[in-house]
Design a protein around this motif. Structure first.
Motif, short mmCIF file in Angstrom:
data_model
loop_
_atom_site.label_atom_id
_atom_site.label_comp_id
_atom_site.label_asym_id
_atom_site.label_seq_id
_atom_site.Cartn_x
_atom_site.Cartn_y
_atom_site.Cartn_z
N GLU B 43 0.83 -1.21 0.00
CA GLU B 43 0.00 0.00 0.00
C GLU B 43 0.87 1.27 0.00
O GLU B 43 0.62 2.20 -0.75
CB GLU B 43 -0.91 -0.03 1.23
N PRO B 80 14.64 0.78 2.01
CA PRO B 80 14.75 0.62 3.47
C PRO B 80 14.15 -0.69 3.96
O PRO B 80 14.67 -1.28 4.91
CB PRO B 80 13.97 1.83 4.03
N LEU B 97 4.60 -2.99 7.71
CA LEU B 97 3.63 -2.01 8.23
C LEU B 97 4.27 -0.63 8.30
O LEU B 97 3.64 0.36 7.94
CB LEU B 97 3.18 -2.42 9.63
N ALA B 98 5.53 -0.59 8.75
CA ALA B 98 6.23 0.69 8.83
C ALA B 98 6.31 1.33 7.46
O ALA B 98 6.14 2.54 7.29
CB ALA B 98 7.63 0.49 9.41
N LEU B 99 6.55 0.50 6.46
CA LEU B 99 6.67 1.00 5.09
C LEU B 99 5.36 1.63 4.63
O LEU B 99 5.35 2.69 4.01
CB LEU B 99 7.04 -0.18 4.18
N LEU B 101 2.97 2.87 6.58
CA LEU B 101 2.73 4.11 7.33
C LEU B 101 3.59 5.24 6.77
O LEU B 101 3.12 6.36 6.55
CB LEU B 101 3.02 3.90 8.81
N LEU B 102 4.87 4.93 6.50
CA LEU B 102 5.78 5.94 5.98
C LEU B 102 5.33 6.41 4.59
O LEU B 102 5.31 7.60 4.30
CB LEU B 102 7.20 5.39 5.92
N LEU B 104 2.34 6.37 3.24
CA LEU B 104 1.12 7.17 3.29
C LEU B 104 1.44 8.58 3.77
O LEU B 104 0.92 9.56 3.23
CB LEU B 104 0.09 6.50 4.20
N GLY B 105 2.32 8.69 4.79
CA GLY B 105 2.67 10.01 5.31
C GLY B 105 3.46 10.83 4.30
O GLY B 105 3.13 11.97 3.99
N LEU B 106 4.49 10.20 3.76
CA LEU B 106 5.39 10.90 2.84
C LEU B 106 4.66 11.35 1.57
O LEU B 106 4.83 12.47 1.10
CB LEU B 106 6.54 9.94 2.47
N GLY B 108 1.53 12.00 1.30
CA GLY B 108 0.64 13.11 1.65
C GLY B 108 1.40 14.43 1.69
O GLY B 108 0.94 15.45 1.20
N LEU B 109 2.61 14.36 2.26
CA LEU B 109 3.44 15.57 2.39
C LEU B 109 3.88 16.07 1.01
O LEU B 109 3.76 17.25 0.68
CB LEU B 109 4.66 15.23 3.25
N GLU B 112 0.89 17.38 -1.31
CA GLU B 112 0.00 18.43 -0.85
C GLU B 112 -0.25 19.52 -1.89
O GLU B 112 -1.37 19.97 -2.09
CB GLU B 112 0.58 19.04 0.43
N GLU B 219 -5.11 12.48 -1.52
CA GLU B 219 -4.37 11.80 -0.46
C GLU B 219 -4.95 10.41 -0.22
O GLU B 219 -6.17 10.20 -0.30
CB GLU B 219 -4.45 12.64 0.82
N ASN B 220 -4.08 9.46 0.08
CA ASN B 220 -4.50 8.06 0.32
C ASN B 220 -5.33 7.51 -0.83
O ASN B 220 -6.27 6.74 -0.62
CB ASN B 220 -5.33 7.93 1.60
#
Lengths: 360, 310
Positions: B43, B80, B97-99, B101-102, B104-106, B108-109, B112, B219-220
Motif C-alpha cells: 500500500e 529501506p 507495516l512501517a513501510l 505508514l511511511l 502514506l505520510g510521505l 501526503g506531504l 500536498e 491523499e491516500n
C-alpha cells in the motif's frame, strides 16, 4: 567491506534499553536532515516539533489526552503481537467501539445518570471486541489471514460510520451536517481540573498496569509468551493457539473499542465522519517502541503524542503540513525496528565480499 | 440493442482500468513472496508511485516519464525495507507495516501542492483500422500501454518462475533458504532482487491510479488497493495466471458497485464502496478453507529471516 550479523548467546539486556533511545535519537537526526532539506533551520524545527509541547501546562495536559487512546490501543496490540497474533485493524475496532457506545446517547438521549457513561463505556468495549472477533473466528475456523481481514474491516467500519452519520443517525436539527446529536452531561467523560484532562487517562493507566501484571505474573501471561516465542513448545505444553487468537483479538479489540468511546465522550463529543487521526495505526508504532510491554507502551505513547502535538505546533509556527507528523512516526518505527536487531545480534564490519559471492 | 452494447463496452473498459493496478502490484508481491519475503508495504509503495507518477507527469507533461518515476519511487521505498528485513533481519510484518505508514505520510506531504490540479492522462493506444472495430476494437486494441504491459508481465513472470533457471533459484530461496545457501546461491541477493522488483511493480500499480484510472492526486488515493493486492496473491496460490483472473474479478466487483449505484437503486453508496473489502474477506475465507491444512503452495520460508552461517 561488508556487514555481518553475529548472533548473541542471549538477548542483550543493555541493548534492550539502549535500542529505543538510539531509535529516538536517530529519528531526531533524520528529522533535522528533513528540515534542512525543505529549508527550515533544523534546530528551530526540532525545537518546535519535539520540545515546545512540554513548554506549558496546557500542552502537557493535551499531551496526556492524546496519549490516552495510544496507551489503550498500544497495550492491547502488545499482548497480541507478543502472542504472534497480528491485529492491525485496531482503527476499525476503535470505530466499532465508538459506534456501539453511541447507541446510548442516540437511542436513549434523555437518560442522564452516572450509569449512562458506564453503559457507553461497556458498549464501547463490547463493540471493539465484536469487531475484533470477526478476524479471530475467520482465522481459526478457516485459516483466513488475520492481518488482511482485520485491515479490510477498518474500511468497512469507517464506511459504516460514514453511512450512519450521514443517514439514520444524523442530528435532525443539525442543519444537514454529517453529525450525530452532541453528547452532554453524563454522556461525556468528566474532566480532571478545569482543563482538557479527563478520566480517560485513569482507565488507560489502570489497564496498562493490569496487563503488565497479567503478562509477568500469571499463567495466561506465560502462555502468551510461550505461544509467541515457541509455538511448538506451547502446543506440547497443551496451550491452544486457536484460543490465544481469540483471546488476543478480544483484548486488543476491546481496548481499541474503549479508546474509541473515550475519544468520543471526551475530545470529539459527537459522532462524525472522522473520529480518530489514525490512533489505531499509530498505536502499532507505540507497541513496538514500547518493546511490546504495557509499561513501555505508556512511555512510548507519550512520545508519539508529542509528534501529534508537535505536528500541530509546526503547522502554526513553521507553516509545515500536518502530514509531517506522520512521516516522523513512520521514520521512528523504521529506526526502532533497525535498532532492535542489536538486541539479538552483534554487528561486525568484515572486509571482503558477501558470503554468497565467495562461495562460487 | 445497440445502446446496450455501448454500455457493456464502457463497463468492460472501466473494469480493465480498475483491474490493472491490482494486477501490477499483485505480480510484484507474488515474485517477492516466491522468494520467501512477505512485504506488507505494498500500500505504501503504491501510494508513493501514485504521487511520484502524478508529479513527474505534471511537471514534465509526459505521462510516460511519470510511469518510470512511479516505478522508481516504488523501488526506492522498497530499499529501506530490504535493508531492514534482509540485512538486519528485522521482523518482516512489522517492517512492512512501517513501510505502509511511511509511504502514506510521505506521499501526503509531497502531494500536498498537487491536490486539485488536473492531471495528465496516459493516452490510449490507437491502431488505425483495428482500434475502430466496433466493440472489440477499443477493448482489444485500444487500451493504454500499461494494460498490455501488465498482461505481458504476467506471462513473463509465469514463464520465468516456472520455466527458467532463475525461477528455480527464486523458488528454492523461497522454499528452503538454507539449502539454496548451501548450494552456493546468494539468498540475500536473490531476495534483494525480488524485493526491488516488487517495489517497482507496486509503484507502477500506484502510478496507474494517478495517471490512468483517475488522473489526479488525492491523499491516500490507493484506498486499500495495496492490501487487496496482497490478498489476491494468497487468492492466486502464488500462480501468475490465477492472479490475472483474480485481479479482473476484483476489478469487475468494484465497477459493478459503481454501476449499480448509477442505476439509481436505493442502496447507500457506502455499502457499495465497502463491496471490494467485503469481497476480499469472503475470497480469503473461501480460498483458505478450500486449501485447508495442506498449505502446499505457500512458499515454505515466507516471512522467515535468513542469517547466513558462513
Amino acid at each position: 567491506m561488508r556487514l555481518e550479523l553475529e548472533k548473541r548467546p542471549e538477548r542483550s539486556k543493555i541493548m534492550a534499553v539502549v535500542s529505543p533511545i538510539a531509535a529516538v535519537v536517530a529519528t531526531l537526526l533524520t528529522g533535522a536532515v528533513i528540515f534542512a532539506a525543505i529549508g527550515i533551520p533544523p534546530l528551530k524545527g526540532l525545537w518546535v516539533f519535539f520540545l515546545e509541547p512540554f513548554s506549558s501546562l496546557w500542552s502537557i495536559e493535551e499531551l496526556v489526552v492524546k496519549a490516552t487512546p495510544l496507551i489503550l490501543i498500544g497495550i492491547g496490540l502488545s499482548i497480541a503481537y507478543r502472542a504472534n497474533v497480528w491485529n492491525i485493524g485496531a482503527e476499525g475496532q476503535l470505530t466499532a467501539g465508538a459506534l456501539a457506545g453511541s447507541l446510548v446517547p442516540i437511542f436513549a438521549n434523555s437518560w442522564q445518570s452516572p450509569l449512562t457513561l458506564v453503559a457507553m463505556l461497556a458498549l464501547g468495549v463490547l463493540g471493539g471486541m465484536l469487531w475484533g472477533l470477526i478476524p479471530a473466528l475467520l482465522k481459526i475456523k478457516s485459516g483466513a489471514n488475520e492481518i488482511l481481514v482485520s485491515l479490510m474491516l477498518v474500511y468497512v467500519a469507517q464506511l459504516l460510520l460514514d453511512w450512519l452519520v450521514r443517514g439514520p443517525w444524523r442530528d435532525p436539527h443539525g442543519y444537514n451536517f454529517p453529525k450525530s446529536v452532541s453528547f452532554d452531561g453524563w454522556q461525556t467523560m468528566p474532566t480532571i481540573g478545569d482543563g482538557r484532562l479527563n478520566w480517560g487517562i485513569l482507565f488507560a493507566l489502570v489497564a496498562a498496569v493490569a496487563l503488565a501484571v497479567l503478562l509477568r505474573r500469571t499463567m495466561k501471561g506465560f502462555e502468551i509468551r510461550v505461544l509467541g516465542e515457541a509455538p511448538r513448545a506451547g502446543r506440547f505444553a497443551g496451550f491452544s493457539s486457536d484460543r490465544m487468537v481469540v483471546f488476543a483479538f478480544l483484548v486488543s479489540g476491546g481496548l481499541a473499542g474503549l479508546a474509541g468511546v473515550i475519544e468520543l465522550t471526551s475530545t470529539v463529543g459527537q459522532l462524525q465522519p472522522n473520529i480518530s487521526p489514525g490512533y489505531g495505526f499509530t498505536a502499532i508504532i507505540v507497541a513496538f517502541l514500547g518493546r511490546l510491554d504495557p509499561i513501555g507502551v505508556i512511555v512510548a505513547a507519550l512520545m508519539l503524542a508529542v509528534s501529534y502535538l508537535g505536528g500541530e505546533a509546526a503547522q502554526v509556527a513553521l507553516g509545515l503540513s500536518d502530514k509531517a507528523a506522520r512521516v516522523f512516526q513512520g521514520v521512528l518505527l523504521f529506526w526502532v525496528l533497525a535498532c532492535d536487531t542489536l538486541i539479538l545480534y552483534r554487528l561486525r564490519f568484515v572486509p571482503g565480499l558477501p558470503a554468497g559471492e565467495t562461495a562460487r | 440493442m445497440n445502446f446496450d452494447l455501448h454500455a457493456l463496452e464502457a463497463v468492460l473498459l472501466t473494469i480493465v482500468t480498475a483491474s490493472t493496478p491490482l494486477l501490477l502490484a499483485g505480480l510484484g508481491e507474488l515474485v517477492t513472496e516466491r522468494a520467501g519475503v512477505l512485504n506488507l508495504g505494498v500500500e505504501g509503495m503504491m501510494v508513493m508511485g501514485a504521487v511520484a507518477g502524478f508529479a513527474v507527469a505534471l511537471t514534465t507533461g509526459s505521462p510516460e516519464l511519470g510511469i518510470i518515476a512511479a516505478a522508481l519511487a516504488g523501488a526506492a521505498l522498497a530499499v529501506p525495507f530490504g535493508v531492514l528485513t534482509l540485512n538486519l533481519v528485522a521482523n518482516q510484518v512489522a517492517t512492512g507495516l512501517a513501510l505502509t505508514l511511511l509511504g502514506l505520510g510521505l506521499s501526503g506531504l509531497i502531494g500536498e501542492r498537487f491536490v486539485g490540479q488536473p492531471g495528465v492522462r496516459l493516452p490510449h493506444l490507437h491502431i488505425p483500422g483495428l482500434s475502430d472495430i466496433p466493440f472489440f476494437g477499443p477493448l482489444i486494441f485500444g487500451q493504454d500501454l500499461l494494460v498490455y504491459l501488465s498482461l505481458a508481465l504476467a506471462a513473463v513472470v509465469s514463464h520465468v518462475v516456472f520455466r527458467t533457471r532463475l525461477g528455480l533459484v527464486l523458488r528454492a530461496v523461497g522454499d528452503n533458504h538454507a539449502s539454496a545457501h548451501a548450494l552456493g546461491y546468494s539468498v540475500i541477493g536473490v531476495r534483494w532482487g525480488a524485493v526491488l522488483f516488487g517495489g517497482a511493480l507496486s509503484g507502477l500499480g500506484g502510478g496507474y491510479l494517478s495517471l490512468a484510472y483517475t488522473p489526479q492526486w488525492v491523499e491516500n488515493m490507493t484506498a486499500g488497493r495495496g492490501w487487496i493486492a496482497l490478498a489476491l496473491v494468497v487468492f492466486s496460490s502464488w500462480l501468475p495466471g490465477r492472479l490475472v483472473a483474480g485481479a479482473y474479478l476484483f476489478g469487475a466487483v468494484t465497477i459493478l458497485g459503481f454501476f449499480v449505484q448509477g442505476l439509481g437503486i436505493g442502496v447507500p453508496s457506502q455499502l457499495l464502496s465497502s463491496l471490494p473489502y467485503v469481497v476480499t474477506i469472503v475470497a480469503l475465507v473461501v480460498i483458505s478453507r478450500r486449501r485447508g491444512a495442506a498449505r502446499a503452495d505457500t512458499p515454505a520460508c515466507l516471512g522467515q529471516s535468513f542469517v547466513p552461517d558462513r
